[in-house]
Every structure is written in structure tokens, then in C-alpha cells.
Design a protein around this motif. Structure first.
Motif, PDB file in Angstrom:
ATOM      1  N   ALA A 214     -26.101   4.316 -29.804  1.00 21.69           N
ATOM      2  CA  ALA A 214     -26.531   4.229 -31.196  1.00 21.69           C
ATOM      3  C   ALA A 214     -25.350   4.083 -32.155  1.00 21.69           C
ATOM      4  CB  ALA A 214     -27.340   5.477 -31.572  1.00 21.69           C
ATOM      5  N   VAL A 215     -24.149   4.379 -31.670  1.00 22.18           N
ATOM      6  CA  VAL A 215     -22.959   4.314 -32.509  1.00 22.18           C
ATOM      7  C   VAL A 215     -21.905   3.449 -31.823  1.00 22.18           C
ATOM      8  CG1 VAL A 215     -21.064   5.672 -33.513  1.00 22.18           C
ATOM      9  CG2 VAL A 215     -23.386   6.615 -33.451  1.00 22.18           C
ATOM     10  N   ASN A 216     -21.277   2.551 -32.594  1.00 21.00           N
ATOM     11  CA  ASN A 216     -20.146   1.786 -32.061  1.00 21.00           C
ATOM     12  C   ASN A 216     -18.946   2.718 -32.069  1.00 21.00           C
ATOM     13  OD1 ASN A 216     -17.740   0.149 -31.950  1.00 21.00           O
ATOM     14  ND2 ASN A 216     -19.057  -1.621 -32.275  1.00 21.00           N
ATOM     15  N   PHE A 217     -18.547   3.175 -30.904  1.00 20.45           N
ATOM     16  CA  PHE A 217     -17.522   4.208 -30.808  1.00 20.45           C
ATOM     17  C   PHE A 217     -16.181   3.723 -31.333  1.00 20.45           C
ATOM     18  CE2 PHE A 217     -14.962   7.333 -28.236  1.00 20.45           C
ATOM     19  CZ  PHE A 217     -15.458   8.447 -28.887  1.00 20.45           C
ATOM     20  N   GLU A 218     -15.860   2.449 -31.078  1.00 20.67           N
ATOM     21  CA  GLU A 218     -14.598   1.896 -31.563  1.00 20.67           C
ATOM     22  C   GLU A 218     -14.564   1.918 -33.091  1.00 20.67           C
ATOM     23  OE1 GLU A 218     -10.807  -0.005 -30.620  1.00 20.67           O
ATOM     24  OE2 GLU A 218     -12.317   0.973 -29.364  1.00 20.67           O
ATOM     25  N   ASP A 219     -15.683   1.540 -33.719  1.00 21.88           N
ATOM     26  CA  ASP A 219     -15.758   1.577 -35.184  1.00 21.88           C
ATOM     27  C   ASP A 219     -15.628   3.003 -35.702  1.00 21.88           C
ATOM     28  OD1 ASP A 219     -16.020  -1.137 -35.357  1.00 21.88           O
ATOM     29  OD2 ASP A 219     -18.192  -1.122 -35.655  1.00 21.88           O
ATOM     30  N   PHE A 220     -16.249   3.936 -34.993  1.00 22.91           N
ATOM     31  CA  PHE A 220     -16.161   5.342 -35.399  1.00 22.91           C
ATOM     32  C   PHE A 220     -14.702   5.801 -35.424  1.00 22.91           C
ATOM     33  CE2 PHE A 220     -15.452   9.572 -33.538  1.00 22.91           C
ATOM     34  CZ  PHE A 220     -15.834  10.359 -34.618  1.00 22.91           C
ATOM     35  N   LEU A 221     -13.935   5.462 -34.384  1.00 30.84           N
ATOM     36  CA  LEU A 221     -12.535   5.876 -34.297  1.00 30.84           C
ATOM     37  C   LEU A 221     -11.703   5.256 -35.412  1.00 30.84           C
ATOM     38  CD1 LEU A 221     -12.096   5.651 -30.419  1.00 30.84           C
ATOM     39  CD2 LEU A 221     -12.121   7.737 -31.784  1.00 30.84           C
TER      40      LEU A 221
ATOM     41  N   LEU B 206     -12.580   6.954 -38.680  1.00 37.40           N
ATOM     42  CA  LEU B 206     -12.024   8.304 -38.732  1.00 37.40           C
ATOM     43  C   LEU B 206     -10.579   8.280 -39.230  1.00 37.40           C
ATOM     44  CD1 LEU B 206     -12.043  11.367 -38.058  1.00 37.40           C
ATOM     45  CD2 LEU B 206     -11.432  10.743 -35.711  1.00 37.40           C
ATOM     46  N   PHE B 207      -9.773   7.347 -38.686  1.00 38.74           N
ATOM     47  CA  PHE B 207      -8.352   7.307 -39.039  1.00 38.74           C
ATOM     48  C   PHE B 207      -8.074   6.421 -40.251  1.00 38.74           C
ATOM     49  CE2 PHE B 207      -8.261   8.952 -34.771  1.00 38.74           C
ATOM     50  CZ  PHE B 207      -7.315   9.955 -34.881  1.00 38.74           C
ATOM     51  N   ALA B 208      -9.121   5.786 -40.754  1.00 44.54           N
ATOM     52  CA  ALA B 208      -8.983   5.049 -42.005  1.00 44.54           C
ATOM     53  C   ALA B 208      -9.487   5.892 -43.177  1.00 44.54           C
ATOM     54  CB  ALA B 208      -9.759   3.732 -41.925  1.00 44.54           C
TER      55      ALA B 208
ATOM     56  N   ILE C 174     -10.717  10.977 -28.838  1.00 45.47           N
ATOM     57  CA  ILE C 174      -9.951  10.790 -30.071  1.00 45.47           C
ATOM     58  C   ILE C 174      -8.455  10.890 -29.765  1.00 45.47           C
ATOM     59  CG2 ILE C 174      -9.447  11.746 -32.355  1.00 45.47           C
ATOM     60  CD1 ILE C 174     -12.388  12.682 -32.448  1.00 45.47           C
ATOM     61  N   SER C 175      -8.076  11.848 -28.922  1.00 46.41           N
ATOM     62  CA  SER C 175      -6.667  12.004 -28.536  1.00 46.41           C
ATOM     63  C   SER C 175      -6.152  10.762 -27.819  1.00 46.41           C
ATOM     64  CB  SER C 175      -6.497  13.232 -27.634  1.00 46.41           C
ATOM     65  OG  SER C 175      -6.817  14.420 -28.331  1.00 46.41           O
ATOM     66  N   SER C 176      -6.970  10.182 -26.943  1.00 45.64           N
ATOM     67  CA  SER C 176      -6.573   8.960 -26.226  1.00 45.64           C
ATOM     68  C   SER C 176      -6.371   7.805 -27.200  1.00 45.64           C
ATOM     69  CB  SER C 176      -7.640   8.583 -25.190  1.00 45.64           C
ATOM     70  OG  SER C 176      -7.709   9.547 -24.161  1.00 45.64           O
TER      71      SER C 176
ATOM     72  N   ILE D  10      -8.662  15.372 -40.817  1.00 49.53           N
ATOM     73  CA  ILE D  10      -7.650  14.466 -40.277  1.00 49.53           C
ATOM     74  C   ILE D  10      -7.115  13.537 -41.355  1.00 49.53           C
ATOM     75  CG2 ILE D  10      -7.339  12.467 -38.748  1.00 49.53           C
ATOM     76  CD1 ILE D  10      -8.830  13.916 -36.610  1.00 49.53           C
ATOM     77  N   SER D  11      -7.981  13.125 -42.255  1.00 50.48           N
ATOM     78  CA  SER D  11      -7.546  12.209 -43.327  1.00 50.48           C
ATOM     79  C   SER D  11      -6.451  12.827 -44.177  1.00 50.48           C
ATOM     80  CB  SER D  11      -8.746  11.827 -44.206  1.00 50.48           C
ATOM     81  OG  SER D  11      -9.320  12.976 -44.802  1.00 50.48           O
TER      82      SER D  11
END
Length: 326
Positions: free
Chosen positions: A201-208, A211-213, A238-240, A321-322
Motif C-alpha cells: 500500500a506504500v511505496n517504500f522508496e518514496d517513504f524513505l 523521510l529524509f527530505a 531506514i539504517s540501510s 530526524i528532520s
């Protein structure tokens, strides 16, 4: 001997009376054991003795006697504890006496096999091969080779995501390949997320990236947890991702440009790569250490403290994190 040296001998069809595979990577140890055994003999010519099934007298008698029905006599011995020098030497010598026989030792875990490896000498026509954990590009190449063997169609970036999401555990990656092969369609990152991790249900790459944007990730987080995502597992992924960004940032600062093939071992789609490199360069080098330490502290808190609602705690922690990135 190291893996690269052994690969060269294998490609030259150089054979020995006895082989021993040991080291850090259980996956490579088992992979090379099976690969070698299949090269030395057919399925019917290979016998396997695993752990408690091992009996020295039986193994020695087996190697000394040629089969009436096969030209090759291959014995694979899988161990978790080392054998003494006398037993190992006698088994190797049995193969030198009976040229039809070969013995392959598959030694799991790296703790106590270094001494045993010294028994495999050139004089005895025996070789020991130490397996280290592969670099990411080597690991992804192995995953790709398995995919080709399964006649799969794929995007290489999907295997990169699979590898890092499984915390660089090749055994888990290969097991998931077998599941993905059933789909009979081009394997993409989205399919990996959907069928291997239950987070379609979520694009994990977009989520990451979000998060860092420093973008709002509230809805995506809820979607991940509703899909069954485990808090500790999410932290590990997230660490990876942070480690990947650090590698990209470091490479650019040394060489002036980002080479995806050298950094990741493959070339992802142009838009994905450009987005990731921009994100990596927007984070100051000294911040990577702070972020990783922060993530480790969160994991420690989740594992050691009696937090009543780990889900809410993690969501609140990730939103901070932001602040670290600024």
C-alpha cells in the motif's frame, strides 16, 4: 585459499581429493558446496552426511570403496564442530587411495574451523577455502544469477532493495526469489515490497526519500504499520538506506561524480538515481554518523525499555530526524 583463487581453479577444472569450505558467509559455504558437488558427480553419485549423521568409520569405509553402479563417489560432510586432525587426515588419504572418491566438508560458522583448515595441504591434494561475506555488488550478482536460473524477468534495482531490506541476508533473498518467480512477470521494487514484505500500500522508496527530505510521512507510516510492518524491521531498513546515502555522498566528495555501478553494483533508473544522489548531497557528511547513532538509540530503547506503545514512540522519534538533518 580465498574465494577468488578457488574460482580461478574451478574455471580451469582443477580438482582435488578433498575440499573444505568455511568462514563468515554460511550462504557462500553452502552455495559452493552444492556447486562443487554437482560438478564432481551426478545426483545419484553424491551422499550427504549432516551434523549428527556423521560417523567417522562409515565415512572412511564409504570413501575407500568404489560404487558398483557409479564412476564417482562423492561424500559431502556438513559440520558445526571441527574434527580432529587424525580423522580429517584419514578421510583425505582415503580419497587419495581411491581415486574415484572425493570428500567435501561444509563447515558452518567461523568460530572454530581455522585450525582444521590447516590440515588441507597441497601434499595431500586437498584445499580449504575461506568464505567472507560478499560485497553488495557481489551479493546482488549472485541474486541475479539465481534469477536467471529461474528464467525470471527483472529490474536489477529490485534485487538491490531486496538485499538491503533483508539486512544483506542472501539466504532470505534467494528464498524470496522462488516466491517471486511464481508471479511470471517483470520483478520490480514495488513487487518486492508487495509480495515479500506486505507493504504494497506504500511505496517504500518514496517513504524513505520523504523521510529524509523532511516531508510529512504520517500517512505513509500509518500505511506501513497497518500493512504489518514491524517497528524494529522498519528501523533496520531506514539504517540501510542511510548507509547507501553515505556511500553515495562519500564517493561524490572523493571523485566528484556518482558512479552507480561502482557504488551499488548496478545502474538504477535515471530518475531514481538522480533523486537519491541529490538527497545524499543535501545531508552534511558529519550528520550521517549522528543519524545512524540516533537510529541505534531508538532501537535500543524499543528493545530494552518498557514502552507502552512502541508504534507511537517510533513515529514520534522518526519525525525528529528532520531536525538532525538541518
Amino acid at each position: 585459499m580465498y574465494k577468488n583463487e578457488f574460482d580461478n581453479l574451478l574455471n580451469q577444472n582443477v580438482t582435488f581429493s578433498a575440499y573444505m569450505f568455511y568462514g563468515q558467509s554460511n550462504f557462500l559455504i553452502e552455495y559452493y558446496t552444492d556447486l562443487l558437488a554437482s560438478r564432481l558427480g551426478s545426483f545419484d553419485e553424491i551422499e550427504k552426511l549432516y551434523f549428527d549423521d556423521f560417523n567417522f568409520k562409515y565415512a572412511k569405509d564409504k570413501l575407500l570403496q568404489s560404487s558398483l553402479f557409479a564412476s564417482n563417489n562423492i561424500l559431502v560432510i556438513k559440520l558445526e564442530k571441527k574434527l580432529n586432525k587424525n580423522e580429517v587426515t584419514q578421510l583425505i588419504e582415503a580419497c587419495n587411495i581411491n581415486k574415484d572418491s572425493k570428500v567435501v566438508f561444509c563447515c558452518m560458522d567461523d568460530s572454530e574451523f581455522k585450525t582444521m583448515a590447516g590440515y588441507f595441504t597441497k601434499k595431500l591434494n586437498a584445499v580449504s577455502v575461506r568464505m567472507f561475506n560478499p560485497f553488495p555488488n557481489e551479493a546482488i550478482k549472485l541474486i541475479e544469477n539465481h534469477a536467471k536460473a529461474l528464467n525470471m524477468r527483472y529490474e536489477l534495482s529490485a534485487f538491490n532493495n531486496l538485499y538491503f531490506m533483508h539486512r544483506q541476508d542472501l539466504s532470505l533473498c534467494i528464498n524470496d526469489l522462488k516466491k517471486l518467480a511464481i508471479l511470471d512477470e517483470v520483478i520490480t521494487s514495488d513487487l518486492v515490497y508487495k509480495h515479500c514484505f506486505g507493504i504494497g500500500a506504500v511505496n517504500f522508496e518514496d517513504f524513505l526519500h520523504n523521510l529524509f527530505a523532511s516531508q510529512d510521512i504520517s500517512d505513509e507510516l500509518e500505511g506501513l504499520f497497518e500493512g504489518g510492518m514491524n517497528e524494529i524491521y522498519l528501523l533496520n531498513q531506514i539504517s540501510s538506506f542511510v548507509q547507501q546515502l553515505f556511500m553515495i555522498s562519500s564517493y561524490i566528495r572523493v571523485y566528484g561524480t556518482a558512479n552507480a555501478k561502482e557504488i551499488l553494483g548496478f545502474v538504477p533508473p535515471k530518475n531514481v538515481w538522480e533523486k537519491k544522489t541529490r538527497l545524499a548531497m543535501n545531508i552534511k557528511p558529519e550528520k550521517f554518523s549522528e543519524i545512524l547513532q540516533y537510529l541505534l538509540n531508538i532501537e535500543l530503547e524499543l528493545k530494552s525499555s518498557k514502552i507502552s506503545n512502541q508504534n507511537l514512540y517510533l513515529q514520534a522519534s522518526l519525525r525528529k530526524i528532520s531536525v538532525l538533518i538541518r
